[in-house]
Structures are given as C-alpha cells and as structure tokens.
Design an enzyme around this catalytic site. Structure first.
Site, short mmCIF file in Angstrom:
data_model
loop_
_atom_site.label_atom_id
_atom_site.label_comp_id
_atom_site.label_asym_id
_atom_site.label_seq_id
_atom_site.Cartn_x
_atom_site.Cartn_y
_atom_site.Cartn_z
CE LYS A 128 -4.48 0.87 0.25
NZ LYS A 128 -5.62 0.01 -0.08
CG ASP A 168 -7.31 3.35 -0.77
OD1 ASP A 168 -7.64 2.16 -0.72
OD2 ASP A 168 -7.51 4.13 0.20
#
Ligand code: GLU
Length: 447
Positions: A128, A168
């Site tokens: 991430k 995201d």
C-alpha cells in the site's frame, strides 16, 4: 510456552516496535485474534519466525514529494510505499492521497491487503502507499504536478513483476493517468502492467471502476442467501458517496434493495423513496460538490448536517467511507433498529467495539478483507489482460468478478465452519487469508 502465550508475546513485540501506529496495531490485533485459533490447531505456524516475518514489511519507502502550486508556491508532502509481503505475487495495493495519511495508516492498509489479496485466490502479494497530499480544492494542473513528482521517486520501486499500485481514497482515473504518464516517460517503456485502474483507452479494464462497490453487493447478496434472506425491498444505508459507495448503491438497487441514505464528510441525506443515483453522481463525480445539494434536486429528501448516518433505521448497513467511521455506539443503534447484515466496503470502517457488538448480537458481519476484495481482484484481472495484451468485454469481466466474490464468500464460510465457528466471517476471512500466505512463505524458505 503454549501457542497462545507465544502469540501474545509476538503481538506485544509488534506493538512495541511499531509505536505510535494505532491503526496498524488495530489491524494486527484483529488478525492475531484469529491466529490464536490457528496455532492451537496447527502449532507448526508458530515456527520459523513465520508470524514475526509476516508482521514486518519486506520494504518501506518514505520520500519527499515537492511540487509547485498554480501561484508558484512550493509545497512539500511525504510519499509512502510499504511493500509488505510478496509470497503470493508482486506487491499489490492502492495509493491513498489524503491529509490523514501517515506510516501507521499505510501499514494498516498494507497488512490488511496481504490477507485480502490472498483470499481472492489470485497471484498478488500485499502492499500500500500514498501521501498526505490533499487533492481537495486543487486544480487539475496542481494534481498533475504532484503526481509527476510522486512518480519521479516511486518509479524506481515499482514494476509489473515487482509492485503494482492502484487507486484508493483520493486516487482515481485522473491521478492514475498522470502517474502512468510520468512512469512511461521516465522509463521509456509502455509497461501497462505497472499500475491498475487505468483508463479504458490505455490499458485499463472494464468493470475496474465499478468493481469494489459491485463486488461488495455480490458479497452481501451471498450473505443474505446464506441467512435465508433476500435483498428485495430491504432498506440499505451506505456511508460515503465516493467510488465505492456509488457503485455499491448502483448494484444494490439492481439487486432490488431500497438504498435510503448516503453521506459525505459534511453530513448525510435520507430519501425514503430510494436514492436517485444519477443526482448523487452529478453532484459528486461531475461537479465535485457536496451531498447537501441533493435536497435542492429532491425536496422531499432530507439532509442532516453532521450527525450519524447510522441512526437511520435499516436492514443492511454498508460503511464505504473510511477507517473507524462506525463505532460501538453507532453499532448499538443499528442493532437496536434491527440491522441484519453489515459489510465493509471501506477498509476497517468498523471499530473493534462495533465488530464485537455485531458478532455478539448475531448480526452477519462481512469484514472488508472479504467484502471489499472485488476492487483488487479486478485489478488482478486488469493485470491478466495487460500481460496477454487483451481486453475483455464488460459482461465477461463482470461475470469473473461475481464468481470471484462467490468464491471468497465460500472460502470464508467454509473456513469458519472448519474451525468450529459457523457464520463467523471475521475468523473465516482472517484464517483463510493467512493459511495460504503462510504456506507459501514456508515453501519459499526463510527470506
Ligand atoms: N485500494 C483498493 C483496496 O483497498 C484496491 C487496490 C488495488 O486495486 O490494487 O483494496
């Protein structure tokens, strides 16, 4: 030392060496809760430092992102990429651009991503990244300059076989476009597989935009079926009004549910006749406006400034905004109002207290690792198409997504049954996700 004592000791060590990262502790605590059960039954998972290795990212990159605004003023943001685990495939996970982003947030998201990606059954590791950059109120040109600066560092660390970022919160098709453009320019190669969430004209996949929200609805449909219930006419509340929320609303409506509420950071709307999604999309996607504007178009609807959208009575609650948005008090209100299914479209939106309350009162609770895995799963389908220089139709890709979500639901439920906790989606998802990664890590040796 018993398996349980050992798990406690490892968890304490994780907390101590990652001080000041409460969200990472929270995500780890939830997985450790399930690991106790696994280690009781299969003590070999306590060997070879497996869990200790799993909790330590393989690599963490933090970098300066300087950029110039439209007035010539220089800003400095911080960029992150946490490459958590690559036992199953290249690191895979989104980039988040939001002022709340820090290392602890990126690590919680990266840690969750390992198990989520494993659960999809597709060959993707977990990672991430993101930045504390706030895109709100910035012009396209400013966002472009920021993305170019961000990629100028990131390009050294990513690649189709290494690490494949995506979107995201705060990162959609616009940002992926600027990031891909800069990657292509720096490397002088059209490496489509380096990012997912690309536009359809330049290597993107059908259904990727819709995938997290649609996948959530497919998962909820399975949950309802398992509970011998249907979605037809059910009242649904969805928090947020971003990409996940909008597509969850769309698919839930197609499945016959009545979605009555959604929100943004300012407040929430209630439309008992059912939300008119085109109006929400017009406000949020085309005008980048506020959800309060909905009542201008639909005067019979109401807008509540601030407050908790979880006060709205419903059968199904889908938190699709951000982490820790649904706490124990809100959970109790939902339970009091008779909620039957709660499923996480966002990552870790329900606090540990809320999750406990749902599980104790028999509400079916679908954790994000399982319920929102459709986004990253479709990213893996985008990677497949890029690798074969192919592009699939919307219908075919959507069918693949639906099948993947049914598969995730099945694996989760079967694992919960196997470990003697029928209907417990939290343990089921954690254990099924863990076992696959753990077995791969064991096979690959101590690395
Ligand atoms: N950010 C999404 C998630 O939380 C998608 C990641 C991806 O497509 O790589 O799973």
């Amino acid at each position: 030392m018993t398996g349980r004592e050992w798990i406690e000791a490892v968890f304490e060590q994780v907390r101590a060496r990652n001080a000041g990262e409460p969200e990472f502790h929270q995500a780890a605590a939830e997985v450790f809760d399930s690991l106790r059960i696994v280690v009781d039954r299969h003590p070999h998972y306590a060997e070879s430092g497996l869990v200790e290795r799993l909790c330590e990212p393989e690599r963490q990159i933090i970098f300066r992102v300087p950029w110039m605004d439209d007035d010539g003023k220089v800003h400095v943001n911080r960029g992150f990429r946490v490459q958590f685990n690559s036992a199953l495939g290249p690191y895979k996970g989104g980039l988040r651009f939001h002022p709340s982003v820090n290392l602890g947030i990126v690590k919680f998201l990266g840690f969750e991503q390992i198990f989520k990606n494993s659960l999809t059954g597709l060959p993707i590791g977990g990672g991430k990244g993101g930045s504390d950059f706030d895109p709100k109120g910035r012009t396209d040109a400013e966002v472009m300059r920021f993305c170019q600066s961000f990629m100028t560092e990131l390009h050294r660390h990513v690649g189709e076989y290494t690490d494949v970022p995506a979107g995201d919160i705060g990162v959609g098709a616009r940002e992926i476009g600027y990031l891909f453009g800069q990657y292509k320019r720096l490397t002088n190669s059209y490496e489509s597989g380096v990012l997912t969430g690309k536009g359809l004209a330049w290597g993107g996949s059908q259904v990727r935009t819709e995938a997290t929200g649609y996948g959530l609805a497919y998962f909820v449909d399975e949950m309802a079926r398992t509970a011998h219930d249907g979605l037809e006419g059910r009242r649904v509340v969805v928090s947020g009004s971003g990409n996940v929320a909008v597509h969850a609303i769309e698919k839930m409506q197609q499945l016959g549910a009545l979605v009555v509420s959604c929100s943004d950071s300012g407040g929430y709307i209630v439309d008992d006749k059912g939300i008119d999604l085109e109006i929400v999309r017009d406000i949020k996607e085309r005008r980048r406006g506020r959800i309060s504007e909905y009542v201008d178009a639909v005067p019979s609807a109401s807008y509540v400034d601030g407050g908790s959208l979880w006060d709205v009575p419903c059968d199904v609650a889908l938190p699709c905004a951000t982490q820790n948005e649904l706490d124990e008090d809100a959970a109790k209100v939902l339970i009091g109002n008779g909620v039957r299914i709660v499923a996480e479209g966002a990552n870790m939106p329900a606090t540990p207290g809320a999750v406990t309350a749902f599980r104790q009162s028999g509400v079916a609770f679908g954790p994000g690792k399982a319920a929102n895995a459709g986004g990253v799963a479709t990213s893996a389908l985008e990677m497949q198409q890029n690798a074969s220089r192919d592009s699939w139709s919307f219908e075919y890709t959507d069918q693949r997504l639906a099948k993947i979500m049914v598969g995730i639901h099945e694996r989760t439920i079967e694992t919960a049954d196997e470990y003697g906790m029928p209907g417990d989606y939290v343990h089921g998802a954690n254990i099924a996700g863990f076992v696959k990664v753990a077995d791969a890590m064991t096979a690959l040796g101590v690395i």
